[in-house]
Design a protein around this motif. Sequence first.
Motif, PDB file in Angstrom:
ATOM      1  N   VAL A   1      16.112  -2.949   0.696  1.00 53.53           N
ATOM      2  CA  VAL A   1      14.672  -3.105   0.598  1.00 53.53           C
ATOM      3  C   VAL A   1      14.243  -3.942   1.792  1.00 53.53           C
ATOM      4  CG1 VAL A   1      12.734  -3.957  -0.755  1.00 53.53           C
ATOM      5  CG2 VAL A   1      14.739  -3.014  -1.923  1.00 53.53           C
ATOM      6  N   TYR A   2      13.273  -3.418   2.529  1.00 53.15           N
ATOM      7  CA  TYR A   2      12.768  -4.108   3.713  1.00 53.15           C
ATOM      8  C   TYR A   2      11.341  -4.573   3.462  1.00 53.15           C
ATOM      9  CZ  TYR A   2      11.260  -4.987   8.481  1.00 53.15           C
ATOM     10  OH  TYR A   2      10.777  -5.584   9.617  1.00 53.15           O
ATOM     11  N   VAL A   3      11.139  -5.879   3.574  1.00 57.64           N
ATOM     12  CA  VAL A   3       9.799  -6.465   3.506  1.00 57.64           C
ATOM     13  C   VAL A   3       9.363  -6.838   4.927  1.00 57.64           C
ATOM     14  CG1 VAL A   3       8.371  -8.296   2.515  1.00 57.64           C
ATOM     15  CG2 VAL A   3      10.251  -7.305   1.170  1.00 57.64           C
ATOM     16  N   CYS A   4      10.229  -7.559   5.633  1.00 54.79           N
ATOM     17  CA  CYS A   4      10.039  -7.911   7.039  1.00 54.79           C
ATOM     18  C   CYS A   4      11.424  -8.292   7.573  1.00 54.79           C
ATOM     19  CB  CYS A   4       9.029  -9.042   7.204  1.00 54.79           C
ATOM     20  SG  CYS A   4       9.585 -10.641   6.558  1.00 54.79           S
ATOM     21  N   ASP A   5      11.523  -8.574   8.878  1.00 53.53           N
ATOM     22  CA  ASP A   5      12.831  -8.879   9.464  1.00 53.53           C
ATOM     23  C   ASP A   5      13.533 -10.037   8.757  1.00 53.53           C
ATOM     24  OD1 ASP A   5      12.536  -6.838  11.281  1.00 53.53           O
ATOM     25  OD2 ASP A   5      11.999  -8.129  12.962  1.00 53.53           O
ATOM     26  N   GLU A   6      12.774 -10.995   8.301  1.00 51.00           N
ATOM     27  CA  GLU A   6      13.352 -12.172   7.647  1.00 51.00           C
ATOM     28  C   GLU A   6      13.573 -11.968   6.143  1.00 51.00           C
ATOM     29  OE1 GLU A   6      12.230 -16.874   6.947  1.00 51.00           O
ATOM     30  OE2 GLU A   6      11.198 -15.755   8.517  1.00 51.00           O
TER      31      GLU A   6
ATOM     32  N   ALA B   1       8.038   6.733   9.554  1.00 53.13           N
ATOM     33  CA  ALA B   1       8.141   6.911   8.103  1.00 53.13           C
ATOM     34  C   ALA B   1       7.722   5.636   7.382  1.00 53.13           C
ATOM     35  CB  ALA B   1       9.565   7.302   7.723  1.00 53.13           C
ATOM     36  N   TYR B   2       8.139   4.483   7.891  1.00 51.86           N
ATOM     37  CA  TYR B   2       7.777   3.204   7.285  1.00 51.86           C
ATOM     38  C   TYR B   2       6.256   2.991   7.357  1.00 51.86           C
ATOM     39  CZ  TYR B   2       7.683  -1.777   6.255  1.00 51.86           C
ATOM     40  OH  TYR B   2       7.404  -2.999   5.699  1.00 51.86           O
ATOM     41  N   GLN B   3       5.660   3.281   8.504  1.00 53.65           N
ATOM     42  CA  GLN B   3       4.215   3.112   8.655  1.00 53.65           C
ATOM     43  C   GLN B   3       3.450   4.049   7.726  1.00 53.65           C
ATOM     44  OE1 GLN B   3       3.962   3.586  12.930  1.00 53.65           O
ATOM     45  NE2 GLN B   3       3.858   1.370  13.243  1.00 53.65           N
ATOM     46  N   ALA B   4       3.922   5.279   7.560  1.00 52.94           N
ATOM     47  CA  ALA B   4       3.274   6.219   6.637  1.00 52.94           C
ATOM     48  C   ALA B   4       3.374   5.694   5.205  1.00 52.94           C
ATOM     49  CB  ALA B   4       3.907   7.603   6.753  1.00 52.94           C
ATOM     50  N   ALA B   5       4.508   5.095   4.866  1.00 47.72           N
ATOM     51  CA  ALA B   5       4.681   4.526   3.530  1.00 47.72           C
ATOM     52  C   ALA B   5       3.740   3.345   3.319  1.00 47.72           C
ATOM     53  CB  ALA B   5       6.131   4.090   3.322  1.00 47.72           C
ATOM     54  N   MET B   6       3.648   2.468   4.304  1.00 44.88           N
ATOM     55  CA  MET B   6       2.818   1.276   4.166  1.00 44.88           C
ATOM     56  C   MET B   6       1.328   1.601   4.220  1.00 44.88           C
ATOM     57  SD  MET B   6       5.028  -1.073   3.634  1.00 44.88           S
ATOM     58  CE  MET B   6       5.891   0.254   2.810  1.00 44.88           C
ATOM     59  N   ASN B   7       0.943   2.531   5.073  1.00 43.50           N
ATOM     60  CA  ASN B   7      -0.483   2.829   5.271  1.00 43.50           C
ATOM     61  C   ASN B   7      -1.045   3.863   4.305  1.00 43.50           C
ATOM     62  OD1 ASN B   7      -0.559   1.021   7.427  1.00 43.50           O
ATOM     63  ND2 ASN B   7      -0.003   2.599   8.899  1.00 43.50           N
TER      64      ASN B   7
ATOM     65  N   ILE C   1      16.211   8.218   2.093  1.00 41.89           N
ATOM     66  CA  ILE C   1      15.019   8.427   1.284  1.00 41.89           C
ATOM     67  C   ILE C   1      14.272   7.099   1.291  1.00 41.89           C
ATOM     68  CG2 ILE C   1      14.101   8.920  -1.008  1.00 41.89           C
ATOM     69  CD1 ILE C   1      16.730  10.519  -1.496  1.00 41.89           C
ATOM     70  N   LEU C   2      13.038   7.114   1.761  1.00 45.51           N
ATOM     71  CA  LEU C   2      12.216   5.910   1.868  1.00 45.51           C
ATOM     72  C   LEU C   2      11.117   6.001   0.820  1.00 45.51           C
ATOM     73  CD1 LEU C   2      10.945   4.385   5.167  1.00 45.51           C
ATOM     74  CD2 LEU C   2       9.438   4.598   3.214  1.00 45.51           C
ATOM     75  N   VAL C   3      11.017   4.960  -0.019  1.00 45.69           N
ATOM     76  CA  VAL C   3      10.052   4.943  -1.118  1.00 45.69           C
ATOM     77  C   VAL C   3       9.158   3.713  -0.975  1.00 45.69           C
ATOM     78  CG1 VAL C   3       9.798   4.862  -3.634  1.00 45.69           C
ATOM     79  CG2 VAL C   3      11.765   6.047  -2.619  1.00 45.69           C
ATOM     80  N   PRO C   4       7.838   3.905  -0.881  1.00 50.80           N
ATOM     81  CA  PRO C   4       6.945   2.742  -0.813  1.00 50.80           C
ATOM     82  C   PRO C   4       6.797   2.102  -2.188  1.00 50.80           C
ATOM     83  CG  PRO C   4       5.661   4.764  -0.767  1.00 50.80           C
ATOM     84  CD  PRO C   4       7.108   5.172  -0.766  1.00 50.80           C
ATOM     85  N   LEU C   5       6.751   0.775  -2.196  1.00 54.36           N
ATOM     86  CA  LEU C   5       6.539   0.003  -3.418  1.00 54.36           C
ATOM     87  C   LEU C   5       5.522  -1.096  -3.120  1.00 54.36           C
ATOM     88  CD1 LEU C   5      10.227  -0.486  -4.624  1.00 54.36           C
ATOM     89  CD2 LEU C   5       8.534   1.067  -5.595  1.00 54.36           C
ATOM     90  N   SER C   6       5.017  -1.704  -4.192  1.00 54.54           N
ATOM     91  CA  SER C   6       4.063  -2.787  -4.035  1.00 54.54           C
ATOM     92  C   SER C   6       4.339  -3.849  -5.094  1.00 54.54           C
ATOM     93  CB  SER C   6       2.641  -2.239  -4.213  1.00 54.54           C
ATOM     94  OG  SER C   6       1.703  -3.274  -4.129  1.00 54.54           O
ATOM     95  N   TYR C   7       4.174  -5.103  -4.699  1.00 57.14           N
ATOM     96  CA  TYR C   7       4.282  -6.230  -5.625  1.00 57.14           C
ATOM     97  C   TYR C   7       3.144  -7.183  -5.318  1.00 57.14           C
ATOM     98  CZ  TYR C   7       6.005 -10.419  -7.957  1.00 57.14           C
ATOM     99  OH  TYR C   7       6.116 -11.527  -8.761  1.00 57.14           O
ATOM    100  N   GLN C   8       2.291  -7.415  -6.282  1.00 62.78           N
ATOM    101  CA  GLN C   8       1.134  -8.301  -6.136  1.00 62.78           C
ATOM    102  C   GLN C   8       0.334  -7.980  -4.868  1.00 62.78           C
ATOM    103  OE1 GLN C   8       2.483 -12.361  -6.596  1.00 62.78           O
ATOM    104  NE2 GLN C   8       2.863 -12.070  -8.789  1.00 62.78           N
TER     105      GLN C   8
END
Length: 126
Positions: free
Chosen positions: A31-36, A79-85, A109-116
């Motif tokens: 799971v990638y949120v940001c580099d850190e 793919a990441y930008q399409a998921a986020m945007n 397989i990249l799946v967008p998710l959201s938390y708060q």
Amino acid sequence: MTSEPKHEAIIDWLNQELKPMLEASQQATYVYVCDEHKICNQKFASMLGYRSAQQWTADNVPFLDGFVAEGSRDTLLSAYQAAMNHGVGSHLEVVWRKKTGGTVNSQVILVPLSYQGQRFALHFIS
């Protein structure tokens, strides 16, 4: 206000709620949120030449430069930008860079998710 405290909250939630599923998965996952702020299972860490998932998580190199082969960076980033945007999931080919040198071909397989209200992406690799 920076997004870092929100990112830490996402990682805390992921470690509590999703980590058991990630660890039980027969696929390499991260799971990638940001580099850190990222987590992975042992299968993904081993695939990239790390001794443990914690070692991979602690490696704060820029994600694309550190882990993705040059020819796959634009594909994964798009793919990441399409998921986020746009909330779009995707299936794509990615070549990974191993810590010890060399590469690994994969299907992701990249799946967008959201938390708060904060978006991030779950990845399954084969």
